[in-house]
Structure formats: C-alpha cells, structure tokens
Design an enzyme around this catalytic site. Sequence first.
Site, PDB file in Angstrom:
ATOM      1  N   PRO A   2       0.837  -1.206   0.000  1.00  0.00           N
ATOM      2  CA  PRO A   2       0.000   0.000   0.000  1.00  0.00           C
ATOM      3  C   PRO A   2       0.876   1.262   0.000  1.00  0.00           C
ATOM      4  O   PRO A   2       1.774   1.393   0.819  1.00  0.00           O
ATOM      5  CB  PRO A   2      -0.795  -0.089   1.295  1.00  0.00           C
ATOM      6  N   GLU A   3       0.630   2.154  -0.935  1.00  0.00           N
ATOM      7  CA  GLU A   3       1.331   3.435  -0.947  1.00  0.00           C
ATOM      8  C   GLU A   3       0.328   4.518  -0.546  1.00  0.00           C
ATOM      9  O   GLU A   3      -0.804   4.219  -0.186  1.00  0.00           O
ATOM     10  CB  GLU A   3       1.938   3.676  -2.339  1.00  0.00           C
TER      11      GLU A   3
END
Length: 271
Positions: A2-3
């Site tokens: 996840p960014e």
Amino acid sequence: MPELPEVETTRRGIRSALRGRSVTALVLRESRLRWPVDRAFLAELPGQRVREVRRRAKYLLIELEHGTLIAHLGMSGSLRVLPADTPPLAHDHYDLQLEGGRCLRFNDPRRFGSLHWASGDPQQHRLLARLGPEPLGKYFNADYLAGRARGRKVAIKQFLMDQHVVVGVGNIYASEALYRAGISPRRAAGRISRARLERLVGAVREVLAEAIREGGTTLRDYVGADGHPGYFRRRLYVYERAGEPCRRCGNALRQIVQGQRSTYYCPSCQT
Ligand SMILES: [Zn+2]
C-alpha cells in the site's frame, strides 16, 4: 505494498463508519507486528469517541477523545469495517470494536504493519515528528524542492523517495512522476533546473491525485477498505512495463535497480 493513495483510499473508506462512534474495546490477537504493540493503552480506549480519521504520510491517525491511534498498513496490511461477530481469519491481528456492532479489523500476513497510541499531539510522536511535507500540501513546491536538492548528488528517484524530503512518494509513483516530468531517474537531484523541478512537483501531485481518485493501484493482494481493488493500474505508463513500447515515443521501456528497488523509465523521453 500500500502506498499513499491506497492509505488515503482506506481512510476515506473507513472514516464514515468510525467518526462519532464510541470504542467498546480493542481486541489484540497478535502483538508482534513490526514493533510490539504496547498492551498498556488498551484499557484506556473503551468509552472514547472517534473524533476524526486523518492521514499523515502512510500512517492513519484515528483521533479519539484522549489520544490518537497511529496505524500503519506495512507491506501487506488492510483495514476493513466488518460486523464485530465476523469470525477472525488467520492474520487478523486486531479489531477496534465500536458501538453499534461493527469493528475495524486489521489483516496483515507479513506483519510489517504497526499500531501505536499517542496520548499527546500525534505529530510530535517519534514516528511522525521528522517526516517531510505532504506531497499534496502547500509546503511541497518547487522552491522547497530546489532548496533541498541543492548540491545533492543522489539520484532524483531515490531523493524523491526519501521520507525526509517528501512523504508518501513510493516506488510506483516516483517512476510514474519522473516519466511524466521527462526527467531521467538517474540524474543527480542537484543537477536539475528549477523549471524541471517545478514540472516534477506538478507530476507528483497529478499522479497521486489521479491514483486517489481511482482508489489506488491494484498490486497483487491489495484491496481497498471496501474490499474492491483499485483501478489506477491501467493508467501506469512505465511501472512494470519493461520491454513494452513507450506510449509517447514507441521505444522500449527499461528497468534498472536503484537502492534495491526497480525503476522503470523511457530512455528517450526522460533525460
Ligand atoms: Zn518514450
């Protein structure tokens, strides 16, 4: 992994279910996350109402009445709102249980996520105090970036991914923003003109804002807070497209390794 757009998508997905609700318990099934979860604060949570759900860098800040939960999704974590009596699966490490029968459940097979409690100002917490500005905020601009880049020999791709320079520009979005700005990922940060840095700031903002609008990027096991995959992946110009034709010039895209991370770029369009 996840960014920032995935974390922001999660924040938007869980906010309405949490805000204004009282916490009834925090059930911790596994305290061995990236850092051990301190059980001492668990007894303080019941009865506190959720005031707001914010984000700083890739941390979710769940503000209660007398402090803030600081949650990180790590490499493989996800947070979902579920009925509290849903049987836990493997890797469901904690539930934040809420009045009304629902809970916020954290699943993380690789256990690189984290959970901390800050009783004072969360921005002063050791995890957050020294982070650079938000990429979508007003402090991230060409003047700021030029000042930080002056005299720096580090490659611009790695410079952009340094959390002390700017937060939340991970591997995918650094490659994509450099492509859009026409800047070679290998160029020294201190050897880029102010005009080109201005284009880069615009490209970083644009790529992150688009990804947030699309609900993040579908990467392997990532799913948003509502369980639906993100749709940004179809808009990637270079990431994981090595050998495929550049959409602008038709030449083959390349892959190199910088700081143990893969970088994707067009050797003709990026100089
Ligand atoms: Zn090209």
